[in-house]
Scaffold this active site. Sequence first.
Site, PDB file in Angstrom:
ATOM      1  N   TYR A 257     -21.013 -83.114 -11.659  1.00 54.76           N
ATOM      2  CA  TYR A 257     -20.535 -83.002 -10.273  1.00 54.76           C
ATOM      3  C   TYR A 257     -19.826 -81.668 -10.040  1.00 54.76           C
ATOM      4  CZ  TYR A 257     -21.228 -88.091  -9.619  1.00 54.76           C
ATOM      5  OH  TYR A 257     -21.738 -89.363  -9.520  1.00 54.76           O
TER       6      TYR A 257
ATOM      7  N   ASP B 252     -30.842 -87.061  -6.699  1.00 52.66           N
ATOM      8  CA  ASP B 252     -31.427 -88.354  -6.348  1.00 52.66           C
ATOM      9  C   ASP B 252     -30.689 -88.948  -5.150  1.00 52.66           C
ATOM     10  OD1 ASP B 252     -29.122 -89.848  -7.294  1.00 52.66           O
ATOM     11  OD2 ASP B 252     -29.961 -89.886  -9.313  1.00 52.66           O
TER      12      ASP B 252
ATOM     13  N   MET C 153     -28.050 -84.973 -15.712  1.00 50.13           N
ATOM     14  CA  MET C 153     -26.822 -85.762 -15.790  1.00 50.13           C
ATOM     15  C   MET C 153     -27.017 -86.821 -16.874  1.00 50.13           C
ATOM     16  SD  MET C 153     -24.982 -88.268 -13.025  1.00 50.13           S
ATOM     17  CE  MET C 153     -24.593 -86.989 -11.839  1.00 50.13           C
TER      18      MET C 153
ATOM     19  N   ASP D 266     -34.283 -69.162 -15.757  1.00 46.67           N
ATOM     20  CA  ASP D 266     -33.553 -68.069 -16.410  1.00 46.67           C
ATOM     21  C   ASP D 266     -33.835 -68.030 -17.912  1.00 46.67           C
ATOM     22  OD1 ASP D 266     -31.762 -66.128 -17.237  1.00 46.67           O
ATOM     23  OD2 ASP D 266     -30.097 -66.909 -16.050  1.00 46.67           O
TER      24      ASP D 266
ATOM     25  N   HIS E 211     -30.543 -64.066  -9.349  1.00 49.64           N
ATOM     26  CA  HIS E 211     -30.545 -64.385 -10.769  1.00 49.64           C
ATOM     27  C   HIS E 211     -29.263 -65.120 -11.151  1.00 49.64           C
ATOM     28  CE1 HIS E 211     -30.358 -62.888 -15.166  1.00 49.64           C
ATOM     29  NE2 HIS E 211     -31.001 -64.042 -15.095  1.00 49.64           N
TER      30      HIS E 211
END
Length: 142
Positions: free
Chosen positions: A113, A30, A75, A65, A22
Site C-alpha cells: 500500500y 484488483d 502483494m 526496468d 524511467h
Amino acid sequence: MLKGIPKIISPELMKVLMEMGHSDEIVIADGNFPAGTCATNSLVRCDGHNVPEILDAILSLFPLDPYVEAPVALMEVVPGDNVKPVIWEDYKLIIDRHEKGIKIENIERFAFYERAKKAYVIVATSEEALYANVILKKGVVK
C-alpha cells in the site's frame, strides 16, 4: 482507434503511460484494492476489465526496468490467510511472453500500500481474484 494499440488501452491510460519516465511505477489493482485512497498522483479506472488483460495490453507497450533486481511486484498473501493466488501463474506467463527472465518480488500487504501511494498511477480494475495486485517499474526503450 490506432493501429497497434490494444483497444483496451483507453486514451486516458495511453496518456499516463506516455507521461511516465524511467523508474516510474504503475499499479494494476484488483477490485478490492483501495485504489482511490492510495492514488496520490493519478487514478485511471478500467472498470469491467480484469488484471490479466490490462497487464497484457500494458506490457505490449511498456518496457520493464532492466536496472533493478525485480521490476514486478505482487502483494504477498497475509500470513494465516488460506488463499493461493492462482492468477499469479497467469501473470508469469504474460510477463514472460513480453520479456524473458523477469524477476518478480512479493511485498507485504501494508508495504505494498505504501509503495502504491508513491506510484505514478494506479489502474483500478474489476478483478475479483484475491491478491491480484501488481506493480510494474518502467524501463527504457533502447
